[in-house]
Design a protein around this motif. Structure first.
Motif, mmCIF file in Angstrom:
data_model
loop_
_atom_site.group_PDB
_atom_site.id
_atom_site.type_symbol
_atom_site.label_atom_id
_atom_site.label_comp_id
_atom_site.label_asym_id
_atom_site.label_seq_id
_atom_site.Cartn_x
_atom_site.Cartn_y
_atom_site.Cartn_z
ATOM 1 N N ARG A 7 0.851 -1.187 0.000
ATOM 2 C CA ARG A 7 0.000 0.000 0.000
ATOM 3 C C ARG A 7 0.883 1.232 0.000
ATOM 4 O O ARG A 7 1.990 1.225 0.558
ATOM 5 C CB ARG A 7 -0.906 0.023 1.231
ATOM 6 N N GLU A 48 0.233 -0.365 -4.826
ATOM 7 C CA GLU A 48 -1.126 -0.231 -5.329
ATOM 8 C C GLU A 48 -1.292 1.077 -6.109
ATOM 9 O O GLU A 48 -0.982 2.159 -5.602
ATOM 10 C CB GLU A 48 -2.130 -0.258 -4.180
ATOM 11 N N GLY A 49 -1.785 0.946 -7.337
ATOM 12 C CA GLY A 49 -2.005 2.122 -8.167
ATOM 13 C C GLY A 49 -0.760 2.686 -8.813
ATOM 14 O O GLY A 49 -0.828 3.711 -9.500
ATOM 15 N N GLY A 50 0.393 2.030 -8.620
ATOM 16 C CA GLY A 50 1.638 2.589 -9.135
ATOM 17 C C GLY A 50 2.518 1.574 -9.830
ATOM 18 O O GLY A 50 2.052 0.615 -10.450
ATOM 19 N N LYS A 106 -10.601 -4.582 -15.103
ATOM 20 C CA LYS A 106 -10.523 -3.480 -14.146
ATOM 21 C C LYS A 106 -11.882 -2.976 -13.676
ATOM 22 O O LYS A 106 -11.950 -2.084 -12.840
ATOM 23 C CB LYS A 106 -9.725 -2.312 -14.748
ATOM 24 N N ARG A 136 -6.715 -8.321 -4.492
ATOM 25 C CA ARG A 136 -5.270 -8.289 -4.225
ATOM 26 C C ARG A 136 -4.614 -9.599 -4.638
ATOM 27 O O ARG A 136 -3.517 -9.611 -5.203
ATOM 28 C CB ARG A 136 -4.998 -8.011 -2.749
ATOM 29 N N ASP A 144 0.480 -7.216 -11.103
ATOM 30 C CA ASP A 144 -0.262 -6.007 -11.461
ATOM 31 C C ASP A 144 -0.458 -5.188 -10.194
ATOM 32 O O ASP A 144 -0.328 -5.696 -9.082
ATOM 33 C CB ASP A 144 -1.606 -6.407 -12.074
ATOM 34 N N THR A 145 -0.796 -3.909 -10.354
ATOM 35 C CA THR A 145 -0.979 -3.037 -9.188
ATOM 36 C C THR A 145 -2.262 -2.215 -9.242
ATOM 37 O O THR A 145 -2.614 -1.581 -8.250
ATOM 38 C CB THR A 145 0.192 -2.044 -9.059
ATOM 39 N N ILE A 146 -2.942 -2.182 -10.374
ATOM 40 C CA ILE A 146 -4.118 -1.321 -10.522
ATOM 41 C C ILE A 146 -5.354 -2.077 -10.032
ATOM 42 O O ILE A 146 -5.794 -3.034 -10.655
ATOM 43 C CB ILE A 146 -4.294 -0.861 -11.976
ATOM 44 N N VAL A 147 -5.910 -1.618 -8.923
ATOM 45 C CA VAL A 147 -7.009 -2.328 -8.278
ATOM 46 C C VAL A 147 -8.306 -2.095 -9.057
ATOM 47 O O VAL A 147 -8.681 -0.954 -9.325
ATOM 48 C CB VAL A 147 -7.182 -1.853 -6.823
ATOM 49 N N THR A 149 -12.437 -1.918 -9.878
ATOM 50 C CA THR A 149 -13.629 -1.491 -9.163
ATOM 51 C C THR A 149 -14.680 -2.591 -9.262
ATOM 52 O O THR A 149 -14.749 -3.312 -10.257
ATOM 53 C CB THR A 149 -14.198 -0.187 -9.736
#
Length: 240
Positions: A7, A48-50, A106, A136, A144-147, A149
């Motif tokens: 995180r 996460e996200g990066g 995604k 996760r 991968d890191t892009i969570v 929805t």
């Protein structure tokens, strides 16, 4: 786990170009028991996200692991397919969320159909913490890191089709997987798409008729597959 997913709030500045992270949860257990890591070893990491990159294990014991983290690469490209799924029983939902996330989905939309048990919408598997854990696990598997929805639509199927589906499929091809459809599932990417997958037992005739007005029905062949298997097969065909 092919990636230690961090995180953003777990990163602390360290040397130039690197960060420090300390782990004391299931990721520590994975480092110790699965990877059998030792001080000085390198492991794959991402935030996460990066970005993704590598981390050196600085220290490791039964209570915590300290990592020196270097992030240098973007995560893999997303699969531009929104998965609209008739809510399956909880064990199946877990498999689908993990596997479809690993394949690059995604956006998920979980909806109600006639053959969906209403009790599924009150199951523990729909709690935010349970969904987050499954996502996760899928990200860690695929590096991968892009969570993704996840949207939950418990309203009646007809209302979902009228009020929710247009926004889910705007500017996208809308495909409905249905056994016996005259058109086979494409075997290559078709651009942005929304893929609808029904419940075990399939859509009832009235639902098929409603979807026929707005979507292209596609078929995977003569074999009837479980939901988790069908989802993977469909997404694999639509992937680059």
């Amino acid at each position: 786990m092919n990636l230690i997913l961090l995180r953003p709030d777990e990163l602390a500045a360290a040397e130039a170009g690197s960060h420090r992270a300390v782990l004391a949860d299931r990721r520590l257990q994975h480092l110790r028991e699965v990877l059998r890591a030792r001080a000085g070893d390198e492991v794959g990491v991402g935030v996460e996200g990066g970005a993704i990159g590598r981390a050196t294990v600085v220290a490791l014991d039964a209570h915590a692991a300290e990592l020196q983290v270097r992030l240098s690469e973007p995560p893999p490209p997303a699969l531009d397919v929104t998965l609209a799924l008739a809510l399956p029983r909880p064990p199946t939902l877990r498999k689908v969320l993990q596997q479809a996330t690993a394949l690059g989905v995604k956006r998920f939309a979980l909806f109600r159909a006639e053959r969906v048990e209403r009790s599924y919408f009150s199951s523990h598997g729909l709690h935010a913490t349970a969904i987050a854990e499954d996502l996760r696990l899928g990200l860690e598997q695929a590096r991968d890191t892009i969570v993704p929805t996840v949207e939950i639509h418990p309203e009646h199927f007809g209302r979902f089709v009228r009020e929710r589906l247009p926004a889910l499929s705007e500017g996208r091809s809308l495909l409905v997987a249905h056994p016996g459809a005259p058109t086979p599932c494409p075997r290559a990417p078709i651009g942005p798409a929304t893929l609808m997958v029904g419940p075990e037992g399939g859509f009832i005739p009235a639902e098929v008729a409603a979807l026929a007005q707005v979507a292209q029905a596609i078929d995977l062949g003569p074999r009837i597959l479980r939901v988790e298997t069908a989802v993977v097969a469909l997404l694999a065909r639509l992937s680059p």
